[in-house]
Design an enzyme around this catalytic site. Structure first.
Site, PDB file in Angstrom:
ATOM      1  N   ASN A   9      -8.722   3.308   0.626  1.00 48.95           N
ATOM      2  CA  ASN A   9      -7.982   4.580   0.640  1.00 48.95           C
ATOM      3  C   ASN A   9      -7.680   4.952  -0.813  1.00 48.95           C
ATOM      4  OD1 ASN A   9      -6.175   6.669   0.950  1.00 48.95           O
ATOM      5  ND2 ASN A   9      -4.581   5.436   1.941  1.00 48.95           N
ATOM      6  N   TRP A  10      -8.416   5.923  -1.314  1.00 50.14           N
ATOM      7  CA  TRP A  10      -8.277   6.268  -2.749  1.00 50.14           C
ATOM      8  C   TRP A  10      -7.039   7.117  -3.012  1.00 50.14           C
ATOM      9  CZ3 TRP A  10     -13.802   7.639  -5.030  1.00 50.14           C
ATOM     10  CH2 TRP A  10     -14.680   6.577  -4.769  1.00 50.14           C
ATOM     11  N   LYS A  11      -6.415   7.606  -1.969  1.00 50.59           N
ATOM     12  CA  LYS A  11      -5.228   8.470  -2.097  1.00 50.59           C
ATOM     13  C   LYS A  11      -5.511   9.626  -3.066  1.00 50.59           C
ATOM     14  CE  LYS A  11      -2.447   4.546  -0.771  1.00 50.59           C
ATOM     15  NZ  LYS A  11      -1.180   3.854  -0.795  1.00 50.59           N
ATOM     16  N   HIS A  95      -0.517   7.489   8.280  1.00 49.38           N
ATOM     17  CA  HIS A  95      -0.179   6.700   7.091  1.00 49.38           C
ATOM     18  C   HIS A  95       1.294   6.936   6.761  1.00 49.38           C
ATOM     19  CE1 HIS A  95      -0.059   5.136   3.053  1.00 49.38           C
ATOM     20  NE2 HIS A  95      -1.224   4.543   3.288  1.00 49.38           N
ATOM     21  N   GLU A  97       2.799   7.251   4.064  1.00 53.18           N
ATOM     22  CA  GLU A  97       3.067   8.286   3.050  1.00 53.18           C
ATOM     23  C   GLU A  97       3.104   9.666   3.689  1.00 53.18           C
ATOM     24  OE1 GLU A  97       0.014   7.086   0.282  1.00 53.18           O
ATOM     25  OE2 GLU A  97       1.151   5.255  -0.114  1.00 53.18           O
ATOM     26  N   GLU A 166       0.509  -1.591   8.238  1.00 49.68           N
ATOM     27  CA  GLU A 166       0.839  -1.513   6.817  1.00 49.68           C
ATOM     28  C   GLU A 166       2.353  -1.504   6.630  1.00 49.68           C
ATOM     29  OE1 GLU A 166      -2.545   0.448   4.442  1.00 49.68           O
ATOM     30  OE2 GLU A 166      -1.399   2.056   5.343  1.00 49.68           O
ATOM     31  N   GLY A 172       1.641  -0.485  -2.251  1.00 51.51           N
ATOM     32  CA  GLY A 172       1.715  -0.107  -3.659  1.00 51.51           C
ATOM     33  C   GLY A 172       2.808  -0.825  -4.440  1.00 51.51           C
ATOM     34  N   SER A 212      -0.774  -3.827  -0.568  1.00 51.19           N
ATOM     35  CA  SER A 212      -1.013  -4.699  -1.727  1.00 51.19           C
ATOM     36  C   SER A 212      -2.026  -5.807  -1.441  1.00 51.19           C
ATOM     37  CB  SER A 212       0.300  -5.284  -2.241  1.00 51.19           C
ATOM     38  OG  SER A 212       1.149  -4.229  -2.683  1.00 51.19           O
ATOM     39  N   GLY A 233      -5.543   0.117  -0.872  1.00 51.24           N
ATOM     40  CA  GLY A 233      -5.212   1.243  -1.741  1.00 51.24           C
ATOM     41  C   GLY A 233      -5.609   0.934  -3.180  1.00 51.24           C
ATOM     42  N   GLY A 234      -4.640   0.466  -3.958  1.00 48.40           N
ATOM     43  CA  GLY A 234      -4.847   0.238  -5.387  1.00 48.40           C
ATOM     44  C   GLY A 234      -6.112  -0.543  -5.727  1.00 48.40           C
TER      45      GLY A 234
HETATM   46  P1  PGA Z   1      -2.005  -0.508  -1.475  1.00 50.32           P
HETATM   47  O1  PGA Z   1      -2.100   0.685  -0.421  1.00 50.32           O
HETATM   48  O2  PGA Z   1      -3.165  -1.435  -1.218  1.00 50.32           O
HETATM   49  O3  PGA Z   1      -2.064   0.121  -2.829  1.00 50.32           O
HETATM   50  O4  PGA Z   1      -0.691  -1.207  -1.225  1.00 50.32           O
HETATM   51  C1  PGA Z   1      -2.514   0.482   0.889  1.00 50.32           C
HETATM   52  C2  PGA Z   1      -2.448   1.765   1.686  1.00 50.32           C
HETATM   53  O5  PGA Z   1      -1.505   2.530   1.506  1.00 50.32           O
HETATM   54  O6  PGA Z   1      -3.336   2.068   2.496  1.00 50.32           O
END
Ligand code: PGA
Length: 250
Positions: A9-11, A95, A97, A166, A172, A212, A233-234
């Protein structure tokens, strides 16, 4: 058997040059999606069409979001049918977010899933608890409530849905759920899926861990019986880190 999945997930990261560089590296080093393991990326939607055209079916390419509506006067939105028409195969729904920052609640999430499925997009439905909910021992009931939304869908529709657990406190933050914490929740999710849809669906629905997840902790997490891969994500923003996580699954 359940499909193993690693999804990036590149956000809202990477301008066009950086996105192209990452994608080109990925095309040369990430393994193709196979029958047992799917490699998926969710880049910002402005890159989707170009990436899909360059992809040759090697990976599944999905959108991070979609409109709950079919078409019309919804400025700035992208519909399921538009995503489908450019060759998109997947979409993320729920998600944290989006639940928190854009106040997406049950009804809108239900409409988004309905629209995605109607147009033949597969869904990764995300769920997760906050730190307070975990500290107050409400984490299981939170996930149970989030999963209950799926009761709105038929068994046949559920076959197009995967789950990503998650924990919000791990996204993050560099704080991952321990394999014990993740495993406990994934076992619970599998049980809930059995209660809701029966054992056949429960045993064939992929349940990913996210929060993470990195090359350092992926292996210990993926060893857990009910963790079928990761939503990353990251660590998905570096082609080699993402590759290491894919390899940790194998
Ligand atoms: P993260 O994000 O690996 O940076 O914690 C995961 C996600 O939100 O899908």
């Amino acid at each position: 058997m359940r499909k193993k999945i690693i999804a990036g997930n590149w956000k809202m990261n990477l301008d066009i040059d950086a996105a192209n560089k990452l994608y080109s590296e990925g095309l040369s080093i990430w393994p193709e999606t196979s029958e047992d393991t799917a490699v998926m990326i969710f880049p910002p939607s402005i890159y989707l069409q170009d990436f899909i055209q360059r992809n040759n079916g090697r990976f599944e390419i999905g959108a991070q979001n979609l409109s709950p509506y079919e078409n019309g006067a919804y400025t700035g939105e992208i519909s399921a049918s538009q995503l489908k028409s450019i060759g998109c195969t997947m979409v993320l729904v729920g998600h944290s977010e989006r639940r928190i920052l854009y106040e997406e609640h049950e009804e809108v999430l239900k409409q988004k899933i309905e629209s995605a499925l109607k147009h033949g997009l597969k869904v990764i439905y995300c769920c997760g608890e906050s730190l307070t909910e975990r500290e107050e021992l409400r984490h299981m009931s939170k996930i149970q409530n989030q999963l209950a939304l799926l009761k709105e869908f038929s068994i046949n529709e559920i076959k197009s849905i995967s789950i990503a657990y998650e924990p919000i406190w791990a996204i993050g933050t560099g704080k991952t759920a321990s394999p014990e914490q993740a495993s406990e929740m994934h076992d619970f999710i599998r049980k809930e899926l059995t209660n809701l849809f029966g054992s056949e669906i429960a045993n064939t629905t992929s349940v990913l861990y996210g929060g993470s997840c990195s090359p350092t902790n992926a292996n210990a997490l993926f060893k857990c019986e009910n963790i079928d891969g990761g939503l990353i994500g990251g660590a998905a923003l570096d082609a080699h880190s993402f590759l290491s996580i894919i390899e940790a699954l194998e």
